[in-house]
Design an enzyme around this catalytic site. Structure first.
Site, mmCIF file in Angstrom:
data_model
loop_
_atom_site.group_PDB
_atom_site.id
_atom_site.type_symbol
_atom_site.label_atom_id
_atom_site.label_comp_id
_atom_site.label_asym_id
_atom_site.label_seq_id
_atom_site.Cartn_x
_atom_site.Cartn_y
_atom_site.Cartn_z
ATOM 1 N N LYS A 493 0.844 -1.196 0.000
ATOM 2 C CA LYS A 493 0.000 0.000 0.000
ATOM 3 C C LYS A 493 0.879 1.245 0.000
ATOM 4 O O LYS A 493 2.093 1.171 0.234
ATOM 5 C CB LYS A 493 -0.917 -0.008 1.225
ATOM 6 C CG LYS A 493 -0.180 -0.058 2.552
ATOM 7 C CD LYS A 493 -1.147 -0.129 3.713
ATOM 8 C CE LYS A 493 -0.369 -0.165 5.042
ATOM 9 N NZ LYS A 493 -1.264 -0.141 6.201
ATOM 10 N N ARG A 590 -9.546 0.298 15.784
ATOM 11 C CA ARG A 590 -9.525 1.090 14.551
ATOM 12 C C ARG A 590 -10.638 0.584 13.638
ATOM 13 O O ARG A 590 -11.698 1.176 13.560
ATOM 14 C CB ARG A 590 -8.135 0.961 13.891
ATOM 15 C CG ARG A 590 -7.897 1.906 12.734
ATOM 16 C CD ARG A 590 -6.453 1.846 12.246
ATOM 17 N NE ARG A 590 -6.103 0.539 11.700
ATOM 18 C CZ ARG A 590 -4.906 0.240 11.210
ATOM 19 N NH1 ARG A 590 -3.938 1.152 11.231
ATOM 20 N NH2 ARG A 590 -4.655 -0.960 10.717
ATOM 21 N N HIS A 619 -5.355 -6.900 13.795
ATOM 22 C CA HIS A 619 -4.166 -6.053 13.882
ATOM 23 C C HIS A 619 -3.686 -5.991 15.329
ATOM 24 O O HIS A 619 -4.497 -5.785 16.238
ATOM 25 C CB HIS A 619 -4.464 -4.629 13.393
ATOM 26 C CG HIS A 619 -4.340 -4.458 11.923
ATOM 27 N ND1 HIS A 619 -5.406 -4.571 11.062
ATOM 28 C CD2 HIS A 619 -3.270 -4.191 11.143
ATOM 29 C CE1 HIS A 619 -5.002 -4.369 9.822
ATOM 30 N NE2 HIS A 619 -3.708 -4.136 9.844
ATOM 31 N N ARG A 676 1.817 -10.899 7.708
ATOM 32 C CA ARG A 676 1.776 -9.703 6.863
ATOM 33 C C ARG A 676 3.093 -8.929 7.046
ATOM 34 O O ARG A 676 3.315 -8.314 8.089
ATOM 35 C CB ARG A 676 0.582 -8.818 7.222
ATOM 36 C CG ARG A 676 -0.765 -9.505 7.059
ATOM 37 C CD ARG A 676 -1.924 -8.542 7.256
ATOM 38 N NE ARG A 676 -1.906 -7.893 8.556
ATOM 39 C CZ ARG A 676 -2.432 -8.400 9.675
ATOM 40 N NH1 ARG A 676 -3.014 -9.599 9.646
ATOM 41 N NH2 ARG A 676 -2.389 -7.728 10.807
ATOM 42 N N TYR A 718 17.420 30.875 4.580
ATOM 43 C CA TYR A 718 16.299 31.681 5.086
ATOM 44 C C TYR A 718 16.409 31.893 6.591
ATOM 45 O O TYR A 718 16.732 30.972 7.343
ATOM 46 C CB TYR A 718 14.969 30.997 4.779
ATOM 47 C CG TYR A 718 14.555 31.054 3.331
ATOM 48 C CD1 TYR A 718 14.335 32.268 2.698
ATOM 49 C CD2 TYR A 718 14.391 29.887 2.601
ATOM 50 C CE1 TYR A 718 13.948 32.318 1.357
ATOM 51 C CE2 TYR A 718 14.003 29.913 1.262
ATOM 52 C CZ TYR A 718 13.793 31.150 0.649
ATOM 53 O OH TYR A 718 13.412 31.190 -0.665
ATOM 54 N N CYS A 766 15.235 24.287 2.521
ATOM 55 C CA CYS A 766 14.369 25.060 1.634
ATOM 56 C C CYS A 766 13.429 24.125 0.873
ATOM 57 O O CYS A 766 13.507 22.918 0.997
ATOM 58 C CB CYS A 766 15.223 25.867 0.658
ATOM 59 S SG CYS A 766 16.530 26.836 1.420
ATOM 60 N N MET A 767 12.554 24.719 0.042
ATOM 61 C CA MET A 767 11.595 23.897 -0.695
ATOM 62 C C MET A 767 12.285 22.926 -1.646
ATOM 63 O O MET A 767 11.899 21.758 -1.747
ATOM 64 C CB MET A 767 10.624 24.784 -1.483
ATOM 65 C CG MET A 767 9.579 23.979 -2.250
ATOM 66 S SD MET A 767 8.436 25.004 -3.184
ATOM 67 C CE MET A 767 7.458 25.727 -1.877
ATOM 68 N N ASP A 768 13.339 23.389 -2.341
ATOM 69 C CA ASP A 768 13.955 22.579 -3.380
ATOM 70 C C ASP A 768 15.427 22.280 -3.133
ATOM 71 O O ASP A 768 16.066 21.633 -3.968
ATOM 72 C CB ASP A 768 13.841 23.300 -4.734
ATOM 73 C CG ASP A 768 12.421 23.730 -5.015
ATOM 74 O OD1 ASP A 768 11.540 22.851 -5.025
ATOM 75 O OD2 ASP A 768 12.189 24.947 -5.186
#
Length: 823
Positions: A493, A590, A619, A676, A718, A766-768
């Protein structure tokens, strides 16, 4: 292999031989019926696999013309009747017979054999040494990392009379394994790469492991080793004659002193021998491990009498060699399998097998292949290639080299031949590549990396590398915890925990998984559309779309009574049975049905026979912590009572499964019919009890975009929160929080591995991109930076910012390329 008379071989064994046909001469020995080329001359050896017994495929081999078999004594007598007029050796251990055949073939070889062992670097030293020596010798080498009990035998069987030299590697993981490998390899020249921590748990101490590995060198004439490896050096000095030992070191006192110094964009290696002769070699490699491996290669090549100039020419061809099959994204929706560093028939077959595991739904399967260097009878080689094209359903073959052009008639009409790599590059547009799966495999001199560069998609330079060998290692580790016959469901998953559901799913199908599990129906449909045939459990199917479930053979989880009622009311028009898995809530709180729901569940199942209970599961809420042991045992006790009541009252016999990765380690006695496996597959043992026995299967890496020298007190990034404590260098890395590199790693909360050193993140992520302090490391633009892998580990990174490895793995962004490698 040399020609062997099977009846003669069988008569020398203690096993029962059933004679049949007089056609007893064999030239090939196979353990996989899919790889039978010339049945009449082939011996089929049935070994026990992870999912199937080899004898189950004996009839397939028989249908392909095989009439010589080694089968286990336990195979059914009904099988023998189907193999009419065949020569059959019924053996207690077909593996031992395989090894005996390999030994016979090795002893018939008149050339020299090099045997390599050690903890790390065996395969890379073997491959590099082969490339250097191939300029002077027609040689054979172990395919990829074929160094196990089976792999060494198959490697030795590949030696042919036309070879002048063979290079075989041997790997062990426990005591008493090397003796059999030594009897097969019988090397004249040995190389001991190094000693490390791998498999320490199986040996009394490191010296015991060294002694076991050195059994390989029992009768060698020369033995190459690094004198700086103190434990290895001391043992060899006490156990091997000085005339045998050939040592190298950075320091005086060894047979060869090899010092290294930076040189332009690489390294200069100075070498002095005992006779005071000096040599200078150049390489593009700078990292410590590669330089150690290269010094083994240089020392071994000199020991075999190779001229320094030829060695240098070979070293130049090692530039940018990648030892692994790598699956990459290409232009126009293509996928590329990059194996452009080397070429031989055994390696080609392995690469085609890897290609076969991938799925292309709309495009072609294309092989781009250079001529195979120094492989004896070129016509026989071309015929074998042509056979492989058909065996692996190649839609388009592209041969590069004059030999292919001159032998066009041997290949299918769907073939294109080019005289050289330049001609292919010029004619690339005529191939109309789109959504194709392309295997690129060439001898180093053809420089096929230029083809890869042209076809590779322009993309972010940050890569999540998924090592399929590590996945297999971890899968087998968990399998060994279970009783024979216990099935393994693997959780794929959430894009297989960020690793790629289709690619990993196909590989799991290949190595012996019994079930897959996804979260939602569309994930299951995606797997079916990408070639997965294993049973698939859908954990949260939502509304039951019976047509989709039936069309794609998906098995939904039913986790509450209302779902079961709705399903029962709507399934009347459904053609056939619907397999479902019932979830019990024994304490997770759950999803799942409770004990109070059981009576109605039983009643519904008794009145609606179209609902087939394929599985019952629960579970565990705290299987990964000893503090929750009593609670976990109470959950397991409840599950036992509830599932027994359901089975006794309905007569169903479903697969019962409770244990996750953590549970397999702590409570293997409660495995029931199936377990599992989730995060453990990727090398993360959440109990932290057996972490050292797993291998990290995912490595997140990027490159250095820029390096700046900054003064003491200069601020970085930053908010100016990063500050230089001294004058030094800062590297900007091509990864940021948009790629899934968490912003909480800012300001030294994470370290990255650059040039073998862990260096801190400086300032805010930073973002990138992000920055790292690389003062004193001589880092250059383009150098690799590892964000997590073996070091730093994803477990340590998660602990540092108060999260779990699951979050970090599943958070890796879609613009990060996934690459799949097979060592």
């Amino acid at each position: 292999m040399q020609q062997i008379n099977f009846s003669q071989f069988a008569s020398n064994q203690s096993s029962l031989f059933i004679p049949g046909t007089p056609d007893e001469s064999i030239l090939f020995a196979v353990i996989d019926s899919r790889k039978i080329h010339s049945g009449k001359e082939t011996l089929f050896i049935a070994l026990q696999g992870s999912r199937h017994a080899g004898w189950e495929f004996a009839t397939d081999a028989y249908a392909k013309g095989v009439r010589n078999f080694i089968l286990p004594k336990i195979c059914p007598s009904s099988l023998l009747k189907k193999l009419a007029n065949a020569n059959i050796l019924l053996s207690i251990s077909p593996l031992k017979e395989l090894q005996q055949l390999a030994q016979i073939n090795r002893e018939a070889f008149r050339g020299a054999v090099i045997g390599i062992t050690g903890s790390n670097g065996k395969t890379i030293v073997k491959e590099w040494l082969a490339q250097v020596l191939s300029a002077q010798f027609n040689l054979w080498k172990s395919p990829k990392s074929y160094n196990s009990q089976i792999g060494v035998a198959l490697s030795a069987l590949g030696i042919n009379p036309q070879h002048q030299l063979a290079i075989l590697e041997a790997g062990i993981s426990a005591p008493d394994e090397m003796k059999a490998l030594q009897e097969i390899i019988q090397p004249q020249l040995g190389i001991f790469t190094n000693i490390g921590s791998a498999h320490d748990e199986n040996f009394k101490d490191t010296t015991s492991k060294i002694i076991e590995k050195c059994l390989l060198f029992k009768d060698v004439k020369f033995l190459v080793y690094n004198k700086d490896q103190e434990l290895v050096s001391n043992y060899l000095a006490s156990s091997f004659d000085p005339s045998v030992r050939i040592s190298w070191s950075d320091k005086p006192g060894a047979d060869y002193v090899l010092s290294v110094k930076p040189h332009r964009n690489g390294t200069k290696i100075y070498m002095m021998g005992k006779d005071l002769r000096t040599f200078t070699f150049y390489t593009s490699f700078r990292d410590k491990a590669s330089l150690e491996n290269l010094r083994h290669v240089i020392t071994a090549a000199l020991s075999l009498g190779m001229e320094p100039l030829m060695i240098q020419q070979g070293l130049e061809l090692l530039h940018a060699v990648d030892m692994r099959l790598t699956l990459k994204s290409g232009l126009n929706g293509c996928k590329l399998i990059d194996d452009s560093y080397n070429n031989d028939l055994a390696g080609l077959e392995l690469a085609l097998e890897f290609m076969h595991q991938q799925v292309t739904t709309s495009g072609r399967k294309i092989l781009i292949l250079s001529e195979i260097q120094q492989d004896g009878d070129i016509t026989a080689t071309f015929k074998k290639i042509a056979w492989l094209l058909g065996q692996y359903d190649i839609d388009l073959f592209i041969g590069v080299g004059k030999g292919f052009e001159e032998s066009k008639a041997l290949f299918p009409c769907e073939s294109r031949c080019f005289e050289d790599t330049d001609s292919l590059l010029k004619g690339m547009e005529t191939l109309s590549l789109s959504n194709d799966l392309i295997l690129i495999k060439g001898a180093r001199v053809y420089k096929f990396e230029r083809i890869v560069q042209k076809l590779e998609a322009l993309a972010h330079e940050t890569i999540l590398e998924i090592n399929l060998n590590a996945l297999r290692h971890n899968f087998m580790h968990y399998r060994q915890k279970l009783k024979v016959g216990t099935k393994i469901m693997v959780m794929v998953k959430a894009f297989a925990y960020g690793g790629g559901a289709a690619e990993i799913g196909n590989y799991l199908q290949e190595i012996g998984a019994d079930y897959l599990s996804v979260a939602y129906t569309d994930e299951g449909i995606f797997l079916r559309n990408n070639g997965i045939s294993l049973p698939i459990m859908v954990m949260n199917p939502g509304s039951f779309h019976l047509d989709l479930l039936q069309t794609h053979a998906l098995e939904p989880v039913v986790y509450n009574l209302q779902q079961l009622r709705t399903l029962s009311a709507s399934i009347d028009d459904y053609s056939g049975e619907l397999p479902v898995h019932l979830e019990f809530d024994t304490g997770m709180r759950r999803l799942g049905m409770t004990e109070e729901d059981l009576d109605e569940v039983i009643e519904i199942l008794l009145h609606n026979k179209k609902i087939k209970v394929a599985g019952i599961f629960t579970h565990l809420a705290g299987a990964d912590e000893a503090i929750h042991k009593d609670y976990t045992l109470s959950q397991l006790a409840s599950f036992e009572i509830w599932s027994k009541k359901l089975m006794d009252n309905t007569g169903c016999r479903p697969l019962r499964h409770c244990l996750n990765s953590a549970g397999i380690i702590r409570y293997p006695e409660y495995a029931h019919d199936m377990v599992r496996l989730g995060i453990g597959l990727y090398g993360i043992e959440v109990n932290k009890m057996e972490q050292n026995k797993l291998e990290p299967a995912m490595v997140l890496k990027t490159v250095v975009s820029q390096v700046k020298t900054l003064a003491k007190g200069a601020t970085v990034g930053y908010g100016r929160v990063g500050k230089m404590k001294t004058e030094g260098e800062v590297a900007t890395l091509a990864i940021g929080y948009a790629d899934g590199y968490d912003r909480r790693f800012s300001n030294g909360n994470a370290k990255v591995l650059i040039k073998g050193k862990l260096v801190p993140i400086l300032g805010n992520v930073c973002m990138d991109m992000c920055m790292a302090d690389v003062t004193g490391l001589n880092v250059c633009v383009g150098d690799e930076a590892i964000l997590f892998g073996e070091q730093p580990s994803i477990i340590d990174l998660a602990d540092k910012i108060g999260t779990i490895p699951y979050e970090l793995l599943t958070g890796i962004g879609p613009r990060v390329k996934r690459q799949y490698v097979l060592d």
